[in-house]
Design a protein around this motif. Structure first.
Motif, PDB file in Angstrom:
ATOM      1  N   TRP B  12       0.850  -1.190   0.000  1.00 49.47           N
ATOM      2  CA  TRP B  12       0.000   0.000   0.000  1.00 49.47           C
ATOM      3  C   TRP B  12       0.883   1.236   0.000  1.00 49.47           C
ATOM      4  O   TRP B  12       1.891   1.283   0.703  1.00 49.47           O
ATOM      5  N   ASP B  47      -5.879  -1.337  -6.456  1.00 52.72           N
ATOM      6  CA  ASP B  47      -6.793  -1.404  -5.316  1.00 52.72           C
ATOM      7  C   ASP B  47      -6.710  -0.077  -4.572  1.00 52.72           C
ATOM      8  O   ASP B  47      -5.614   0.457  -4.376  1.00 52.72           O
ATOM      9  N   ARG B  49      -7.913   1.884  -0.979  1.00 49.99           N
ATOM     10  CA  ARG B  49      -8.386   1.594   0.381  1.00 49.99           C
ATOM     11  C   ARG B  49      -8.723   2.893   1.103  1.00 49.99           C
ATOM     12  O   ARG B  49      -7.912   3.818   1.152  1.00 49.99           O
ATOM     13  N   THR B  51      -9.916   4.429   4.824  1.00 51.59           N
ATOM     14  CA  THR B  51      -9.938   4.081   6.244  1.00 51.59           C
ATOM     15  C   THR B  51     -10.726   5.141   7.007  1.00 51.59           C
ATOM     16  O   THR B  51     -10.422   6.332   6.913  1.00 51.59           O
ATOM     17  N   THR B  57     -12.040  -0.224   7.356  1.00 52.95           N
ATOM     18  CA  THR B  57     -11.491  -0.001   6.020  1.00 52.95           C
ATOM     19  C   THR B  57     -12.385  -0.619   4.962  1.00 52.95           C
ATOM     20  O   THR B  57     -13.097  -1.604   5.218  1.00 52.95           O
ATOM     21  N   GLU B  59     -12.064  -1.607   0.708  1.00 59.40           N
ATOM     22  CA  GLU B  59     -11.183  -1.681  -0.466  1.00 59.40           C
ATOM     23  C   GLU B  59     -12.016  -1.902  -1.717  1.00 59.40           C
ATOM     24  O   GLU B  59     -13.000  -2.655  -1.703  1.00 59.40           O
ATOM     25  N   ARG B  60     -11.595  -1.276  -2.806  1.00 59.34           N
ATOM     26  CA  ARG B  60     -12.217  -1.508  -4.111  1.00 59.34           C
ATOM     27  C   ARG B  60     -11.131  -1.530  -5.170  1.00 59.34           C
ATOM     28  O   ARG B  60     -10.079  -0.913  -5.005  1.00 59.34           O
ATOM     29  N   SER B  61     -11.429  -2.200  -6.276  1.00 55.89           N
ATOM     30  CA  SER B  61     -10.513  -2.233  -7.413  1.00 55.89           C
ATOM     31  C   SER B  61     -11.001  -1.283  -8.496  1.00 55.89           C
ATOM     32  O   SER B  61     -12.205  -1.242  -8.782  1.00 55.89           O
ATOM     33  N   VAL B  84     -17.442   3.449  -1.172  1.00 55.16           N
ATOM     34  CA  VAL B  84     -16.187   4.080  -1.572  1.00 55.16           C
ATOM     35  C   VAL B  84     -16.396   5.102  -2.688  1.00 55.16           C
ATOM     36  O   VAL B  84     -15.860   6.213  -2.634  1.00 55.16           O
ATOM     37  N   GLU B  99      -4.914   6.222  -0.516  1.00 47.45           N
ATOM     38  CA  GLU B  99      -4.128   5.022  -0.293  1.00 47.45           C
ATOM     39  C   GLU B  99      -4.443   3.995  -1.382  1.00 47.45           C
ATOM     40  O   GLU B  99      -5.612   3.691  -1.630  1.00 47.45           O
TER      41      GLU B  99
END
Lengths: 86, 248
Positions: B12, B47, B49, B51, B57, B59-61, B84, B99
């Motif tokens: 990350w 990816d 992220r 927070t 947290t 996360e997505r792509s 997100v 991030e």
């Protein structure tokens, strides 16, 4: 929940294996189907991450993240090859 | 770069948002400055992220929208119930930090080193994003491989990168399928991609084409199965499914 594919876990698999894995070739331990990891049928919150065989739907990989660790079950995979690896 | 196996940890890192650009009412491109970026291939993703203050947290792509050699950019569609995408498309500003980790993926990539195979690119909605990278990479690298882009989208107002796509002529052709709303006098395809449209747009199998299909799962299944039905070898139909709007 909608099914994605192995591309969606490229980051997670890189984290687990330490290298790019979506172009790797996997063989299903259940039906013997062989193909790129990118073609797995993937559920991101199953709970945990679950990858299934696109041909027979058998569970290939389960990854559960707990307390900062990845618990990885690969018992559904008979063989995993990275043809480009040295 | 193709075929090399560089063992590189995927870590990350914090990127700076260099600029944001609204593509449509719900889609925004975010240009990033990454201090430690090894470069990427056309078709790869990152990816992201987020927070929360309490440590939660998400996360997505997101597919990379820029060509290899260009700074990393992602294009994000706002999903109504997303965790997100509303932040990325509405709150994030130039100068903010984000991030992310990447680049990710080695299957849904086009390096342009097989110039004999014409390209069929089929996009559903924001599935167009990796194709912007591929088309830009093709142009920047001087590749002459002919391209047909089939882009399924709700309406012309929902077309992402409209200005850029309009500039392609000659050996890059763009065909739209408008699934919800077409302007008066629209002579192009209306409705979802179907077998006749696919047969019309797809390169003949005899040209030994390679196809890339990216979009919501149902779109990818339909198009990929349709291509195999007209004779495309399954291993020349590369697919990437990202779920549908509202799916995450």
């Amino acid at each position: 929940m909608e099914a994605l594919d192995g591309n969606a876990i490229g980051g997670l698999l890189h984290e687990v294996f330490g290298t790019e894995m979506t172009a790797a070739t996997a063989t299903c331990a259940c039906c013997g189907a062989t193909g790129p990891v990118a073609l797995f049928t993937v559920f991101l919150r199953a709970p945990g991450t679950v990858a299934r065989c696109r041909a027979c739907s058998a569970v290939l990989i389960v990854i559960v993240r707990a307390k900062g660790m990845n618990c990885v079950d690969l018992s559904g995979i008979a063989r995993l090859d990275r043809l480009d690896a040295a | 770069m193709a075929g090399t196996a560089v063992r590189r940890r995927l870590t990350w890192q914090v990127a700076d948002v260099a600029a944001v650009c609204d593509e449509t009412a719900t889609v925004r491109t975010i240009e990033l400055q990454t201090p430690d970026w090894a470069g990427h291939r056309a078709g790869q993703h990152v990816d992201v992220r987020l927070t929360a203050e309490d440590g939660y947290t998400a996360e997505r792509s997101y597919s990379i929208a820029s060509a290899p050699g260009e700074p990393v950019a992602i294009t994000v569609q706002r999903l109504a119930n997303g965790e997100v995408s509303p932040y990325l498309t509405s709150e994030l500003r130039a100068g903010d930090e984000l991030e992310m980790r990447g680049p990710i993926g080695g299957y849904f990539v086009w390096d342009g080193d097989d110039a004999t195979r014409p390209l069929l690119l089929a996009a559903g909605g924001s599935g167009i994003v990796p194709f912007r990278s591929i088309l830009r990479h093709r142009a920047r690298s001087g590749a002459v491989v002919p391209v047909r882009l089939l882009y399924s989208v709700r309406s012309l107002a929902d077309v992402i990168y409209r200005g850029e796509l309009d500039q392609y002529t000659g050996s890059v052709s763009v065909t739209y399928a408008l699934t919800r709303q077409a302007p008066p006098g629209w002579t192009g395809h209306r409705g979802r991609v179907d077998a006749p449209l696919l047969a019309d747009v797809a390169w003949p199998v005899s040209r030994e084409p390679v196809a890339y299909v990216c979009g919501p799962t149902a779109f990818v299944e339909t198009v990929a199965e349709g291509l195999v039905r007209i004779g495309y070898p399954p291993d020349r139909v590369k697919t990437e499914r990202f779920g549908g709007p509202g799916g995450s």
